[in-house]
Design a protein around this motif. Structure first.
Motif, mmCIF file in Angstrom:
data_model
loop_
_atom_site.group_PDB
_atom_site.id
_atom_site.type_symbol
_atom_site.label_atom_id
_atom_site.label_comp_id
_atom_site.label_asym_id
_atom_site.label_seq_id
_atom_site.Cartn_x
_atom_site.Cartn_y
_atom_site.Cartn_z
ATOM 1 N N SER A 268 -28.619 -36.674 -18.795
ATOM 2 C CA SER A 268 -28.334 -35.286 -18.519
ATOM 3 C C SER A 268 -26.959 -34.972 -18.210
ATOM 4 O O SER A 268 -26.376 -35.801 -17.402
ATOM 5 C CB SER A 268 -29.461 -34.640 -17.666
ATOM 6 O OG SER A 268 -29.256 -35.336 -16.302
ATOM 7 N N ILE A 269 -26.672 -33.902 -18.651
ATOM 8 C CA ILE A 269 -25.213 -33.473 -18.437
ATOM 9 C C ILE A 269 -25.248 -32.087 -18.151
ATOM 10 O O ILE A 269 -25.758 -31.235 -18.312
ATOM 11 C CB ILE A 269 -24.489 -33.811 -19.538
ATOM 12 C CG1 ILE A 269 -24.950 -33.194 -20.887
ATOM 13 C CG2 ILE A 269 -24.054 -35.330 -19.656
ATOM 14 C CD1 ILE A 269 -24.220 -33.512 -22.347
ATOM 15 N N GLN A 270 -23.890 -31.638 -17.596
ATOM 16 C CA GLN A 270 -23.387 -30.136 -17.425
ATOM 17 C C GLN A 270 -22.089 -30.223 -17.543
ATOM 18 O O GLN A 270 -21.236 -31.174 -17.581
ATOM 19 C CB GLN A 270 -23.890 -29.691 -16.209
ATOM 20 C CG GLN A 270 -23.284 -30.639 -14.991
ATOM 21 C CD GLN A 270 -23.893 -29.940 -13.541
ATOM 22 O OE1 GLN A 270 -24.796 -30.686 -13.068
ATOM 23 N NE2 GLN A 270 -23.368 -29.082 -12.855
ATOM 24 N N ASP A 271 -21.519 -28.870 -17.733
ATOM 25 C CA ASP A 271 -19.965 -28.679 -17.871
ATOM 26 C C ASP A 271 -19.160 -29.013 -16.536
ATOM 27 O O ASP A 271 -19.724 -28.798 -15.189
ATOM 28 C CB ASP A 271 -19.761 -27.192 -18.168
ATOM 29 C CG ASP A 271 -20.249 -26.782 -19.443
ATOM 30 O OD1 ASP A 271 -20.064 -27.687 -20.529
ATOM 31 O OD2 ASP A 271 -20.549 -25.686 -19.912
ATOM 32 N N ALA A 288 -17.623 -33.233 -19.553
ATOM 33 C CA ALA A 288 -19.193 -33.181 -19.114
ATOM 34 C C ALA A 288 -19.254 -33.990 -18.072
ATOM 35 O O ALA A 288 -19.088 -35.359 -18.263
ATOM 36 C CB ALA A 288 -20.073 -33.498 -20.357
ATOM 37 N N VAL A 290 -22.031 -36.292 -15.911
ATOM 38 C CA VAL A 290 -23.322 -36.988 -15.980
ATOM 39 C C VAL A 290 -24.008 -36.730 -14.697
ATOM 40 O O VAL A 290 -23.558 -36.928 -13.545
ATOM 41 C CB VAL A 290 -23.176 -38.502 -16.094
ATOM 42 C CG1 VAL A 290 -24.548 -38.924 -16.075
ATOM 43 C CG2 VAL A 290 -22.326 -38.656 -17.155
ATOM 44 N N GLY A 320 -16.989 -29.770 -23.290
ATOM 45 C CA GLY A 320 -17.925 -29.687 -22.512
ATOM 46 C C GLY A 320 -19.117 -30.297 -22.557
ATOM 47 O O GLY A 320 -19.265 -31.212 -23.867
ATOM 48 N N SER A 321 -20.301 -29.893 -22.057
ATOM 49 C CA SER A 321 -21.549 -30.428 -22.308
ATOM 50 C C SER A 321 -22.116 -30.250 -23.527
ATOM 51 O O SER A 321 -22.703 -31.037 -24.419
ATOM 52 C CB SER A 321 -22.593 -29.898 -21.368
ATOM 53 O OG SER A 321 -22.634 -28.358 -21.148
ATOM 54 N N ARG A 325 -22.958 -33.182 -26.468
ATOM 55 C CA ARG A 325 -24.342 -33.061 -27.050
ATOM 56 C C ARG A 325 -24.268 -33.142 -28.608
ATOM 57 O O ARG A 325 -24.976 -33.784 -29.142
ATOM 58 C CB ARG A 325 -25.329 -31.687 -26.493
ATOM 59 C CG ARG A 325 -26.532 -31.583 -27.137
ATOM 60 C CD ARG A 325 -27.217 -30.465 -26.656
ATOM 61 N NE ARG A 325 -28.539 -30.270 -27.144
ATOM 62 C CZ ARG A 325 -28.842 -29.147 -28.100
ATOM 63 N NH1 ARG A 325 -27.986 -28.411 -28.481
ATOM 64 N NH2 ARG A 325 -29.950 -29.148 -28.785
ATOM 65 N N ALA A 379 -30.548 -34.212 -23.932
ATOM 66 C CA ALA A 379 -29.622 -34.645 -22.888
ATOM 67 C C ALA A 379 -30.368 -34.580 -21.672
ATOM 68 O O ALA A 379 -30.010 -34.056 -20.711
ATOM 69 C CB ALA A 379 -28.513 -33.862 -22.933
#
Length: 445
Positions: A268-271, A288, A290, A320-321, A325, A379
């Protein structure tokens, strides 16, 4: 004597000017900055590669011809009737030998018959090779000779301000060319249920342009026109195209499998935001982060950990995320990808194998109360990838793009976990979900 001589000199000069023919005013000619050829010459060689697509589908449309474009109907919520309808769009020949044509999924969705008309007015019935709703890309095939195909450009090398030309069939008028610039890159949030990395342009794109070509000034295909922002129902200078790099990856899978088989690595990811960068003690401005690594996933086997900042995949920078993806989701299942990341500010590189993403699950297998919805692993999240109009899921309030995080307070991060939680829920179903960045609580009885 001096005064008289000056008078004669001025008179002679005036007579000379009267006798010399005026220089003809030359018409201005648009010139391609890339090739220094007139733009008309460039277009003359590539416009035969852009075709008109007419679709006879099993669902109805309004009789007004301006409403015949599927994109126009889809984004303006026009009512449907249960009868056949005709709709219009565009397409791009990308392989002259095989007769392959790229267009939009929404142009050929629910098609009963697809007719392709070339610029030379030849007409063919096309076969649908495959279609992918998440990227809004479809691939057609016609049996024809003497076709012209558009060569691919490098959409990843585009810069804001680059000159581009949009070619399509707006409002069913016939082939039309408009020019403009790339006004933004990496746009998302237009179709919340899909994979997005749109090229934004101010070249006029109108209903009917869907599936047409976005080309550079030297005639290279860099995008498939797919969407507009049109509060008044027409062009306002904001149009979007799927980058050809993404469209070509989809095309390869449609040719091989007839569908897109998406991959995953189990994170799973985010900016990476400025605040996160500061908290992680790094100066990186893109990437990105983790958030979680699934047990026994390819990412776990490769040694990735929560807090790692992924900055590149196969030597191409990750913005970015959403970008990550797209890269992972559209990679070939079974392929090895090189991932560059930062851990405690130290650059590292690892090879991760893409595994199949058990992405789409039929709603009936999950719960009859969610019939009409489709779910996708994305993700480390469960995303509602589609909701049919008038279905049980639509009546319950579920929407495409919703991210489900819990069922009756039980956390879920995959479609399989969602199915298990729903099967254990015998009474009222309470969904914790995010919509447009806001957390909601949806009760389904």
């Amino acid at each position: 004597m001096t005064t008289c001589s000056s008078r004669y000199v001025r008179l002679f000069a005036a007579l000379v000017l009267m006798l010399v023919p005026a220089t003809a005013v030359q018409p201005q000619v648009a010139v391609s900055a890339a090739t220094q050829r007139p733009l008309a010459d460039v277009l003359e060689g590539i416009t035969p590669a852009v075709v008109n697509i007419a679709v006879r589908s099993r669902s109805a449309a309004e009789t007004n011809p301006l409403y015949n474009d599927p994109f126009f109907r889809r984004y303006f919520n026009l009512p449907e009737q249960r009868q056949q309808r005709l709709s219009a769009g565009s397409g791009v020949i990308v392989d002259a030998d095989k007769g392959h044509i790229l267009t939009n999924h929404h142009v050929v969705e629910n098609a009963g018959e697809i007719a392709v008309t070339l610029k030379d007015r030849r007409r063919f019935i096309a076969k649908l090779v495959g279609s992918d709703k998440a990227t809004d890309i479809a691939l057609l095939k016609i049996d024809a000779d003497k076709l012209t195909a558009l060569p691919f450009g490098d959409s990843g090398a585009l810069r804001v301000g680059d000159s581009v030309v949009a070619i399509g069939n707006p409002f069913g008028l016939g082939q039309t060319v408009t020019s403009g610039i790339v006004s933004a890159l990496g746009r998302g949030g237009i179709n919340v249920e899909g994979y997005e990395d749109f090229i934004q342009t101010d070249a006029s794109i109108n209903p009917g342009n869907s599936g047409g070509a976005l080309v550079t000034a030297d005639g290279l295909l860099v995008g498939i026109n797919t969407a507009i922002i049109a509060p008044a129902g027409g062009n306002v200078g904001i149009g979007f195209a799927v980058p050809i790099a993404m469209a070509s990856r989809v095309m390869e899978q449609l040719i091989e499998h007839g569908e897109v088989r998406r991959g995953r690595i189990g994170i799973s990811i985010q900016d990476l935001t400025p605040d996160l960068a500061e908290a992680l003690g790094i100066e990186q401005s893109y990437g990105a982060v983790v958030g979680r690594v699934e047990r026994n996933s390819p990412a776990a086997h490769a040694g990735l950990q929560a807090g790692d900042v992924i900055i590149a995949v196969n030597d191409r920078k990750i913005t970015g995320s959403a970008d990550l993806r797209n890269r992972v989701g559209l990679a070939q299942v079974g392929a090895d990808v090189k991932i560059e990341y930062l851990r405690d500010g130290v650059p590292k590189t690892v090879t991760v194998r893409i595994e199949p993403d058990q992405a789409l699950a039929e709603p009936s297998a999950l719960s009859t109360r969610l019939e009409g919805a489709q779910f996708e692993d994305a993700a480390g999240n469960v995303v509602v990838s589609g909701v049919e109009d008038g279905s049980a899921a639509a009546r319950s309030g579920l929407r495409a793009g919703d991210v489900i995080v819990a069922v009756n307070r039980r956390p879920v991060s995959t479609v399989a976990e969602l199915a298990a939680a729903l099967n254990d829920a015998s009474g009222t179903i309470a969904l914790d979900l995010f919509r447009g960045g806001l957390k909601l609580f949806l009760v389904i009885r």
